[in-house]
Write an enzyme that holds these catalytic residues in place. Structure first.
Site, PDB file in Angstrom:
ATOM      1  N   ASN A  84     -15.879  10.153 -29.991  1.00  0.00           N
ATOM      2  CA  ASN A  84     -17.101  10.959 -29.924  1.00  0.00           C
ATOM      3  C   ASN A  84     -18.278  10.042 -29.610  1.00  0.00           C
ATOM      4  OD1 ASN A  84     -19.423  12.471 -30.457  1.00  0.00           O
ATOM      5  ND2 ASN A  84     -18.553  13.480 -32.251  1.00  0.00           N
ATOM      6  N   HIS A 113     -17.948  18.811 -25.011  1.00  0.00           N
ATOM      7  CA  HIS A 113     -18.190  17.656 -25.869  1.00  0.00           C
ATOM      8  C   HIS A 113     -16.873  17.205 -26.480  1.00  0.00           C
ATOM      9  CE1 HIS A 113     -19.689  14.980 -28.842  1.00  0.00           C
ATOM     10  NE2 HIS A 113     -19.541  15.814 -29.858  1.00  0.00           N
ATOM     11  N   CYS A 170     -25.330  15.720 -30.024  1.00  0.00           N
ATOM     12  CA  CYS A 170     -24.212  15.848 -29.085  1.00  0.00           C
ATOM     13  C   CYS A 170     -24.447  16.910 -28.017  1.00  0.00           C
ATOM     14  CB  CYS A 170     -22.931  16.154 -29.845  1.00  0.00           C
ATOM     15  SG  CYS A 170     -22.574  14.975 -31.166  1.00  0.00           S
TER      16      CYS A 170
END
Length: 335
Positions: free
Chosen positions: A290, A260, A120
């Site tokens: 996500n 993020h 990520c």
């Protein structure tokens, strides 16, 4: 730290673009396949829906569409690119790299190309790498893409992980700027606690693909949610503080933070720790969930397309994820 020297070029974002699959999977859809509820998901994550790629779509396909939009926005041709970096943990193949596939498909004949795997944090890691090439004069135009198709690695029987992830791709073109705009500072880090915290253990040389690993779903996403949450609520504000310190700035000088998109509660915690209003965080987690390395560039490109950024704005990008890793940078907006 990137020093204040206007005779030295900086890596400025000159174009952005993103692509998400058409299929929308809502929390109500998930209620039909796993023991969960819309209320449970929204209260714990902030996610209401996510995008899911079709079976015949690979990571390079959505990365290609995002790249085309970023190139168009930057007003340059693929043939003018010097380098392509693809941040992904879900490549088309173990080899060749997804970046090489894109280099051919885009017609970027003179560009070098490689993949970068930092989960990520990947896009921000890629931006930091691009900055080094541009600062030292090695390259002038670099395409950095974060792209993931996580839906093909989800255990759809695990309600703790299947509700979190989605698919998408975001891209940014970086160009050499000598007007003071561009990446001002970066912070990168890692705490290598490995797949027992967050990862996909199967498919590599430790647990090669086999009937046994597939039957045990070792090739699916595994996560210790509590451990990851404890890590993230510290990692996000801490990496931002370090990037700001390197740039000689404070949080109140930022126009925007693009974090993020893992969990709205993590972003809310960062807002409190930085004493920065939540309204100055770019948040789209409710619509996409996500999407790992694609999370930051999709949010960035979407906000850019909506006209949220003004030339000269100070913007921070920040990622955190498997590894465990974290990364942030402070950018003076060039567009």
């Amino acid at each position: 730290m990137i020093t204040e020297n206007l005779n030295r070029p900086r890596a400025a974002i000159i174009g952005t673009g993103f692509c998400v699959p058409e299929r929308v999977m809502t929390n109500y859809d998930l209620e039909k396949i796993v023991d969960t509820s819309d209320r449970w998901i929204v209260e714990r994550t902030g996610i209401r829906e996510r995008r899911i790629a079709a079976d015949d779509v690979a990571t390079s396909d959505i990365a290609y569409e995002a790249a085309l939009k970023a190139l168009e926005d930057a007003g340059i041709r693929a043939a003018e690119l010097d380098l392509i970096i693809v941040a992904t943990l879900t490549p088309d193949y173990l080899t060749p790299s997804t970046a090489s596939l894109l280099q051919k498909r885009l017609g970027a004949d003179r560009a070098a190309a490689f993949d970068l795997q930092s989960a990520c944090s990947g896009f921000v890691y890629g931006a930091a790498v691009a900055a080094q090439f541009i600062e030292n004069g090695f390259y002038k135009r670099i395409l950095v893409i974060g792209a993931e198709i996580l839906s093909k690695y989800i255990n759809w029987e695990d309600r703790n992980t299947c509700v979190l992830f989605g698919d998408g791709a975001g891209a940014a073109v970086f160009g050499a700027a000598e007007d003071g705009s561009g990446i001002l500072s970066c912070d990168l880090g890692s705490d290598g606690r490995g797949p027992e915290v967050l990862g996909i253990p199967g498919g590599g040389t430790r647990y090669p693909a086999s009937e046994d690993t597939i039957s045990r779903k070792v090739n699916r996403i595994h996560m210790d949610g509590r451990d990851v949450f404890r890590f993230a609520v510290k990692a996000l504000p801490n990496t931002l503080k370090r990037s700001l310190e390197k740039a000689g700035m404070t949080a109140d000088e930022l126009a925007w933070i693009v974090p993020h998109q893992a969990n709205i509660r993590i972003i809310e915690a960062a807002s409190k720790r930085l004493a920065m209003p939540l309204e100055r965080f770019i948040v789209n987690i409710e619509r996409y969930g996500n999407i790992s390395a694609a999370s930051v560039p999709v949010a960035l490109a979407e906000a850019d397309a909506a006209g949220k950024f003004n030339k000269g704005d100070l913007i921070a990008l920040a990622g955190f994820g498997a590894g465990l890793t974290w990364a942030s940078c402070v950018v003076k907006w060039a567009k």
